[in-house]
Design a protein around this motif. Sequence first.
Motif, PDB file in Angstrom:
ATOM      1  N   THR A  99     -25.397 -38.443 -45.207  1.00  0.00           N
ATOM      2  CA  THR A  99     -24.214 -37.623 -45.460  1.00  0.00           C
ATOM      3  C   THR A  99     -22.941 -38.463 -45.438  1.00  0.00           C
ATOM      4  N   LEU A 100     -22.819 -39.332 -44.446  1.00  0.00           N
ATOM      5  CA  LEU A 100     -21.616 -40.156 -44.336  1.00  0.00           C
ATOM      6  C   LEU A 100     -21.499 -41.150 -45.500  1.00  0.00           C
ATOM      7  N   LYS A 101     -22.602 -41.717 -45.896  1.00  0.00           N
ATOM      8  CA  LYS A 101     -22.569 -42.633 -47.047  1.00  0.00           C
ATOM      9  C   LYS A 101     -22.057 -41.924 -48.287  1.00  0.00           C
ATOM     10  N   LYS A 102     -22.551 -40.729 -48.511  1.00  0.00           N
ATOM     11  CA  LYS A 102     -22.180 -39.984 -49.700  1.00  0.00           C
ATOM     12  C   LYS A 102     -20.731 -39.524 -49.649  1.00  0.00           C
ATOM     13  N   GLU A 103     -20.310 -38.974 -48.517  1.00  0.00           N
ATOM     14  CA  GLU A 103     -18.974 -38.395 -48.426  1.00  0.00           C
ATOM     15  C   GLU A 103     -17.871 -39.448 -48.410  1.00  0.00           C
ATOM     16  N   PHE A 104     -18.160 -40.643 -47.854  1.00  0.00           N
ATOM     17  CA  PHE A 104     -17.118 -41.653 -47.698  1.00  0.00           C
ATOM     18  C   PHE A 104     -17.376 -42.908 -48.530  1.00  0.00           C
ATOM     19  N   ALA A 105     -18.340 -42.831 -49.450  1.00  0.00           N
ATOM     20  CA  ALA A 105     -18.650 -43.946 -50.350  1.00  0.00           C
ATOM     21  C   ALA A 105     -18.889 -45.239 -49.565  1.00  0.00           C
ATOM     22  N   LEU A 106     -19.658 -45.136 -48.524  1.00  0.00           N
ATOM     23  CA  LEU A 106     -19.953 -46.291 -47.690  1.00  0.00           C
ATOM     24  C   LEU A 106     -21.234 -46.977 -48.148  1.00  0.00           C
ATOM     25  N   ARG A 107     -21.218 -48.281 -48.078  1.00  0.00           N
ATOM     26  CA  ARG A 107     -22.420 -49.041 -48.403  1.00  0.00           C
ATOM     27  C   ARG A 107     -23.413 -49.004 -47.246  1.00  0.00           C
ATOM     28  N   THR A 108     -22.877 -49.091 -46.014  1.00  0.00           N
ATOM     29  CA  THR A 108     -23.726 -49.152 -44.829  1.00  0.00           C
ATOM     30  C   THR A 108     -23.122 -48.327 -43.704  1.00  0.00           C
ATOM     31  N   VAL A 109     -23.976 -47.590 -43.026  1.00  0.00           N
ATOM     32  CA  VAL A 109     -23.594 -46.912 -41.781  1.00  0.00           C
ATOM     33  C   VAL A 109     -24.592 -47.331 -40.722  1.00  0.00           C
ATOM     34  N   GLN A 110     -24.083 -47.915 -39.650  1.00  0.00           N
ATOM     35  CA  GLN A 110     -24.956 -48.404 -38.586  1.00  0.00           C
ATOM     36  C   GLN A 110     -24.690 -47.616 -37.295  1.00  0.00           C
ATOM     37  N   ILE A 111     -25.773 -47.307 -36.603  1.00  0.00           N
ATOM     38  CA  ILE A 111     -25.671 -46.694 -35.289  1.00  0.00           C
ATOM     39  C   ILE A 111     -26.208 -47.706 -34.287  1.00  0.00           C
ATOM     40  N   LYS A 112     -25.345 -48.163 -33.380  1.00  0.00           N
ATOM     41  CA  LYS A 112     -25.762 -49.136 -32.385  1.00  0.00           C
ATOM     42  C   LYS A 112     -25.588 -48.547 -30.991  1.00  0.00           C
ATOM     43  N   GLN A 113     -26.441 -48.971 -30.088  1.00  0.00           N
ATOM     44  CA  GLN A 113     -26.420 -48.374 -28.761  1.00  0.00           C
ATOM     45  C   GLN A 113     -25.673 -49.236 -27.751  1.00  0.00           C
ATOM     46  N   ILE A 114     -24.994 -48.562 -26.854  1.00  0.00           N
ATOM     47  CA  ILE A 114     -24.359 -49.216 -25.722  1.00  0.00           C
ATOM     48  C   ILE A 114     -24.881 -48.535 -24.463  1.00  0.00           C
ATOM     49  N   ILE A 115     -24.838 -49.234 -23.378  1.00  0.00           N
ATOM     50  CA  ILE A 115     -25.352 -48.673 -22.131  1.00  0.00           C
ATOM     51  C   ILE A 115     -24.378 -47.647 -21.569  1.00  0.00           C
ATOM     52  N   LYS A 116     -23.087 -47.957 -21.663  1.00  0.00           N
ATOM     53  CA  LYS A 116     -22.105 -47.059 -21.079  1.00  0.00           C
ATOM     54  C   LYS A 116     -20.794 -47.182 -21.833  1.00  0.00           C
ATOM     55  N   CYS A 117     -20.197 -46.042 -22.155  1.00  0.00           N
ATOM     56  CA  CYS A 117     -18.915 -46.082 -22.838  1.00  0.00           C
ATOM     57  C   CYS A 117     -17.846 -46.653 -21.903  1.00  0.00           C
ATOM     58  N   ARG A 118     -16.913 -47.399 -22.488  1.00  0.00           N
ATOM     59  CA  ARG A 118     -15.868 -48.023 -21.679  1.00  0.00           C
ATOM     60  C   ARG A 118     -14.972 -46.977 -21.015  1.00  0.00           C
TER      61      ARG A 118
END
Length: 359
Positions: free
Chosen positions: A306-325
């Motif tokens: 959905t995000l690629k299509k709506e915002f014309a993005l080539r890549t959308v990455q989801i990366k994990q962190i242990i704890k938000c700052r």
Amino acid sequence: MIIPFFIPHSGCRHQCIFCNQNRIIGQAKSSGQTSIPDTIKKYLSTRKKNGPVYVAFYGGSFTALPCEDQDAYLKAVQPFIHAGAVQGISLSTRPDCITRSGVRFLQQHHVCTIELGVQSMDDSVLLLAGRGHTAVDTIDSVKILKELNMSIGLQVMLGLPGDSPERFLKTIDLIIALKPDFVRLYPLLVIKDTILEQLYNDGKYRPASLVDAVRMCKTALIRFQRAEINVSRVGIQPTEELEEPGTIVAGPYHPAFRQLVESSIFLDKMRSALQETRENSDTAVFWVESHHVSAAIGQHRSNIATLKKEFALRTVQIKQIIKCRNQDETMFHGGEINAEKKNQAHFILKLEKNCSAPD
């Protein structure tokens, strides 16, 4: 660990139009009182993690049972509590079956949590559902339980006959005002061999669509989160019996309903982040807490697509962190975080406190 015992329809004074506990839990008879010790021992023998253990009685209106039956069920658990193997008991009941004397009796037997099947705070909706209680009954029962320092859970349903989005959200606000310790949120399903099935077959009831149910539960979940009320369940628990062909006649069922709701929340937040950023990027990198990665990606990677299509993005990455700052209660934190490559917009994304409380 929760050790569950089901007492389907036991103590129920009314026939709710949506209820068929036998099909939902796949158990026609109540858990026998004499079988309780052996069942507890079996669960304890397979326990893999440390932590508190609770016995729970589900599926009926426990406090509406005859006193001798309540006593028998509770006494069967007491040896395990006295030995320190079980820390307490929880049970479910109706809002019109709570008295001070009854709660004191339960406390003497180490009952620490009571869940009320509220379903709605609109009396006209409750009447159509055949509940047999009113919103005032819920208010009065919660007051008693709070006075006696009991942990309180409230169960709410979406999509009852006569309900509407406005009425449902008013129910949510009234539930929040009661300040329970936790809530369970269920979209209504049409189950075989219920009054609701007949209404559905006669064209007198139309269940919510899956899309609408996810949308409304998303709004409710966000409101509960902002009020810092733990949401212990969203959607009915999948079971083999429930998923047998023909058990669910109609309605917004999905085995991972909560994930659909949380994925929708993440999608909204990612959209907002991309709309607000000034980065001229063809790649968006979202950093989320590890236990939210699947929800952020979406079922079948739907959020990514959905995000690629709506915002014309080539890549959308989801990366994990242990704890938000940042540990405040803001749902989204934006900004560039050590971009590894040019044309990458980096964001920290999180859900509000209590979003994914375990059952």
